[in-house]
Design an enzyme around this catalytic site. Structure first.
Site, short mmCIF file in Angstrom:
data_model
loop_
_atom_site.label_atom_id
_atom_site.label_comp_id
_atom_site.label_asym_id
_atom_site.label_seq_id
_atom_site.Cartn_x
_atom_site.Cartn_y
_atom_site.Cartn_z
N GLU A 94 11.14 1.11 9.97
CA GLU A 94 11.40 1.46 9.88
C GLU A 94 11.29 3.02 10.28
O GLU A 94 9.93 3.31 9.66
CB GLU A 94 12.54 1.66 8.30
CG GLU A 94 13.96 2.38 7.68
CD GLU A 94 13.29 3.25 7.63
OE1 GLU A 94 13.46 5.02 8.44
OE2 GLU A 94 12.82 4.59 6.50
N LYS A 151 0.92 -0.80 0.31
CA LYS A 151 -0.09 -0.45 -0.28
C LYS A 151 1.26 1.12 -0.11
O LYS A 151 1.48 2.00 0.51
CB LYS A 151 -0.82 -0.24 1.18
CG LYS A 151 -2.07 1.66 0.95
CD LYS A 151 -2.68 1.10 2.49
CE LYS A 151 -1.99 2.58 3.38
NZ LYS A 151 -2.10 3.66 2.79
N GLU A 180 11.09 14.90 15.34
CA GLU A 180 10.96 14.83 14.35
C GLU A 180 9.86 16.13 13.60
O GLU A 180 8.97 16.04 13.76
CB GLU A 180 10.48 13.36 13.71
CG GLU A 180 10.95 13.52 12.36
CD GLU A 180 10.91 11.34 12.21
OE1 GLU A 180 9.45 11.38 12.49
OE2 GLU A 180 11.64 11.07 11.07
N GLY A 206 4.05 2.79 13.67
CA GLY A 206 5.20 1.85 13.60
C GLY A 206 5.20 1.02 14.98
O GLY A 206 4.60 -0.07 15.49
N CYS A 247 13.60 10.42 7.14
CA CYS A 247 13.69 9.95 8.26
C CYS A 247 15.32 10.32 8.91
O CYS A 247 15.46 10.79 9.63
CB CYS A 247 13.43 8.88 7.96
SG CYS A 247 14.13 7.56 6.90
N GLY A 264 7.33 4.39 7.88
CA GLY A 264 7.25 5.69 8.33
C GLY A 264 7.26 6.06 9.67
O GLY A 264 7.88 5.73 10.53
N SER A 265 5.87 6.76 9.98
CA SER A 265 6.05 7.47 11.67
C SER A 265 6.04 6.17 13.01
O SER A 265 5.91 5.15 12.46
CB SER A 265 5.34 8.27 11.63
OG SER A 265 4.00 7.55 11.98
N THR A 266 7.11 6.87 13.72
CA THR A 266 7.09 6.36 15.25
C THR A 266 6.07 5.75 15.43
O THR A 266 5.60 4.53 16.33
CB THR A 266 8.41 6.38 16.54
OG1 THR A 266 9.22 6.89 15.34
CG2 THR A 266 8.57 5.59 16.90
N GLU A 267 5.19 6.78 15.92
CA GLU A 267 3.63 6.39 15.71
C GLU A 267 2.82 5.20 15.50
O GLU A 267 2.61 4.09 16.10
CB GLU A 267 2.95 7.43 16.01
CG GLU A 267 1.35 7.50 16.85
CD GLU A 267 0.53 9.08 16.51
OE1 GLU A 267 1.67 9.47 15.77
OE2 GLU A 267 0.00 9.06 16.34
#
Ligand code: NAI
Length: 780
Positions: A264, A190, A391, A247, A298, A242-245
């Site tokens: 990642e 996606k 970030e 993830g 990133c 994508g974002s840590t959140e």
């Protein structure tokens, strides 16, 4: 303007790249896209708009993926996978090679489409993104070709669910799709909702390249569709960037589903400039570090750390350079900074900068109306300020100063992230001395933002886990080709309490920081032998015991800096000391398990210790051939502190099979021995004590696996959690690991043959190490 005036002003004239071909391609597709499933376009469903952020114009309408779409895509991938795997590495290599060639053939179309959809300057999409996409397919065609000889005994995982972000839309697709299909998997990918178009164009290229139906499926949609993919029952592996959140949410949502996972995530990369650096080069590097792709990277060098003695001069040069950056039409070949991906992202950047109390310098350059943001420098922040920690994901650099190399390391590592770092100095000793101290998956020396398919990329800490690129990237899409057998629960034996009270003297202690330790709770448990006779007691460890053990392990950091040679000698010494007591250990194992394999198990344990003694100085990493001036060192570093629940199937061998690879690679461990047969492990600390193992390197906490799994997996100072327990604890461990996004390695209820090759080798060494890619200038 005449030639004379141009020479006088040295102004740039407009040099726009034509959008005609890309627009024609969109028109050809009817401007409305369905998904690409089983080699064909689906009907267009409910759609959302994909806009050009530089102009606001609607480029296309893209379908929001539903559960039925995801089901169909997963089913198509599942159906195609056995045949694709059976085609063999060389057969798949030809398909990947065709993809690489076609990406090159259509490179201008792809570059323009990418720039229109994402807003990045055409200079970047043309010279960096798309060439790297082609390079990725070429390189992985090579890995597919060599896979059978170089990764024997491995097989694909099956169906991979892949979710990617909007900052490098086609490049992230290549990073995900190339290794997955090279290894023989099929994918459901996606793209991000802001930037679906090059993925859809890639679907078209798949048809031209002869990718068999169902091998690559592209489903568009927003985060809801992403969630459907990553949690789908038919998906064996999830790869996310994508974002840590998000993830973290994916880690929790997939916990216990038996899926492989690589993440990642975000970063706040330090860009360290020493006073002896070539300052002009460092300034040019910084332009690439933070203004490449509008800072939406990133691994951006978003935190400048500059040595105090040159800070004033460096900032002056930097501001002068910032003023000369050209912000504007991304299709203009002379533009340095294009459009931010979406007004939403622009709003986030604005809010973050406006909410800061640092000193803000905005480049004195023309910035068009719309989705554009000026190159910005913020100074005067404290290390703990939000903008120093989070970030911004925009063209905004924060800067602070340091005095000594140690202070630079402390500041660089003062973040929850650990993705990439740059070091600028003309002093080779200093640069290479810094590299191992930086908590990062990638370190660039006198360079920045260099990428290649041969060089692993990925993070540590909350930047995620897993690598993309190189053999380590491919291995994330493979598993050992063994027939999985379900693990049986091993219950502790029951028996008759010893009424004489004699066994009280035989309560085995735990082992923490090199010392015997009583359980914090003061409780112990009786251990009965096969005959039902009481043979001892063990302490029931709790959260506090684990915390003490983790603290001791954290205190033994020196072990991670020892040489492989020293660790090898200690492992041989442990083996020798165990062998000297083999009769006693064999008898203990037989008494505990009621079997007669004690001798064989001890002999296998001694051999295993010798194996990891052998490996200790032979698994340091290797060198990668990259097509950029320089070389990339793939350094295998210890993970840190590994917490593990040891197997019940082989009380001593299982314990040592977990401990030995971890300490051989320089980790410190907190081990919870077999719950049913803990005494084999508690006897073992006497061997450790006589073998020169420094205190804190191996810590042993006995107790109930079900009680200790969660505190171990959620402890923020544990860097990886492993579980080989026969209790069903994989879900709890994976879910709780989401806190600090530690790596996990769990058995998902699958048995392992500890006596055989499954109990030893590269799989353990890989789990016990992280690859740090260090880019070093080399050659001319
Ligand atoms: P995001 O992490 O929300 O989106 C990345 C991808 O994940 C998209 O394809 C999205 O549709 C998908 N997604 C969202 N929620 C999901 C879920 N629950 N399950 C599965 N997939 C899901 O990133 P977003 O919102 O686009 O950007 C927000 C911030 O994230 C940025 O400001 C930036 O700080 C950071 N970011 C970091 C990236 C990186 O490479 N480290 C890339 C993109 C964003």
């Amino acid at each position: 303007m005449g030639v004379k005036e141009i020479f006088e002003t040295m102004d740039y004239g407009p040099a726009p790249e034509s959008a005609a071909e890309a627009l024609a391609w969109l028109v050809d597709q009817g401007d409305r896209f369905g998904h690409f499933i089983e080699g064909a376009w689906t009907d267009v469903g409910e759609t959302f708009e994909s806009r050009n952020p530089a102009t606001g114009e609607v480029l296309a309408h893209v379908t929001q993926g539903t559960q039925a779409d995801v089901d169909a895509a997963v089913a198509a991938a599942r159906k195609a996978q056995p045949k694709w795997a059976k085609l063999g590495g060389p057969g798949r290599a030809r398909v990947l090679y065709a993809l690489a060639r076609l990406v090159q053939k259509h490179s201008r179309l792809l570059a323009v489409l990418e720039t229109m959809d994402n807003g990045k300057p055409i200079r970047e999409s043309r010279d960096i993104d798309i060439p790297l996409v082609a390079r990725h397919f070429y390189y992985h065609a090579g890995l597919a070709q060599l896979m059978e000889s170089e990764a024997p005994g491995m097989e694909p995982l099956g169906v991979c669910g892949q979710v990617i972000p909007w900052n490098f839309p086609l490049l992230m697709l290549a990073w995900k799709v190339a290794p997955a299909i090279a290894a023989g998997n099929c994918v459901v990918l996606k793209p991000a909702e802001y930037t679906s178009l090059t993925a859809l164009c890639f679907a078209d290229i798949c048809r031209q390249a002869g990718v068999p139906k169902g091998v690559v499926n592209i489903v568009t949609g927003d985060g809801r569709t992403g969630e459907m993919i990553v949690t789908h029952d038919g998906v064996d592996k999830v790869a996310f960037t994508g974002s840590t959140e998000v993830g973290r949410r994916i880690r929790e949502a997939t916990a216990g589903q038996g899926k492989s996972l690589t993440l990642e995530l975000g970063g706040k990369g330090p860009y360290i400039v020493f006073d002896d650096a070539d300052l002009d080069s460092a300034i040019e590097g910084l332009v690439d570090a933070i203004w490449f792709n509008q800072g939406q990277v990133c691994c951006a060098g978003s935190r400048l750390l500059v040595q105090e003695s040159v800070a004033g001069r460096f900032h002056d040069k930097l501001k002068a350079r910032m003023d000369k950056l050209r912000v504007g039409d991304p299709l203009d070949k002379c533009v340095d900074v294009g459009a931010v991906v979406d007004p939403v992202q622009l709003g986030t950047i604005r809010d973050m900068v406006e909410g800061s109390d640092g000193e803000v310098y905005r480049a004195d350059c023309d910035v068009p109306e719309g989705c554009f943001y000026p190159p910005t420098l913020i100074t005067g922040l404290a290390p703990s300020d939000r903008l120093m920690q989070e970030e911004i994901f925009g063209p905004v650099l924060v800067s602070t100063t340091f005095r000594t190399p140690d202070e630079a390391v402390a500041l660089a590592n003062n973040t929850r992230y650990g993705l990439a770092a740059s070091v600028w100095t003309e002093n080779l000793n200093l640069a290479l001395g810094m590299a191992p101290k930086l908590a990062a998956g990638v370190v660039w020396i006198n360079g920045t933002n260099m990428f290649d398919a041969a060089a692993g990329f990925g993070g540590v800490r909350e930047s995620g886990f897993g690598r993309e690129g190189g053999w380590e990237g491919l291995s994330a899409y493979l598993k050992p080709a063994v027939k999985a057998k379900a693990l049986k629960t091993t219950e502790a034996r029951t028996g008759t309490p010893d009424e004489t009270g004699e066994a009280l003297d035989r309560t085995a202690k735990m082992y923490v920081g090199g010392k015997q330790a009583r359980p914090d709770g003061g409780y112990s448990r009786a251990i009965y032998g096969a005959s039902g006779k009481l043979i001892g007691h063990v302490g029931i460890g709790n959260r506090k015991d684990l915390r003490n053990a983790v603290e001791a392990a954290q205190g033994a950091k020196g072990w991670s800096r020892t040489t492989g040679h020293l660790r090898a000698q200690i492992l041989y010494y442990i083996a020798e000391n165990l062998e000297a007591r083999s009769g006693e250990f064999a008898a203990r194992i037989d008494a505990l398990t009621g079997g007669r394999n004690g001798r064989t198990e001890v002999a296998a344990t001694v051999s295993r210790l010798f194996s990891y003694g052998a490996w200790a100085d032979k698994y340091a990493g290797d060198l990668r051939s990259v097509p950029i001036r320089g070389m990339a060192l793939a350094v295998r570093e210890p993970v840190g502190v590994i917490g593990a629940l040891c197997p019940d199937e082989a009380p001593l061998l299982g314990f040592v099979s977990v401990m030995a690879p971890a300490i051989a690679m320089g980790n410190r461990v907190v081990l919870v021995p077999s719950e049913a047969y803990p005494l084999a492990a508690t006897d073992f600390y006497q061997v450790l004590e006589t073998s020169d193992v420094p205190g804190g390197v191996v810590n042993i906490v006995t107790g109930r696996h079900a009680d200790l799994a969660e505190p171990l997996a959620s402890h923020l100072d544990v860097d990886a959690a492993w579980s080989f327990s026969s209790s069903a604890l994989s879900q709890a461990i994976e879910a709780k690991s989401a806190g600090n996004l530690k790596r996990t390695w769990v058995n998902n209820g699958i048995a392992r043959d500890w006596m055989g090759t499954e109990g030893e080798g590269r799989a353990f060494l890989d789990q016990a190490t992280e690859v740090k890619t260090v880019w070093v200038p080399y050659g001319e």
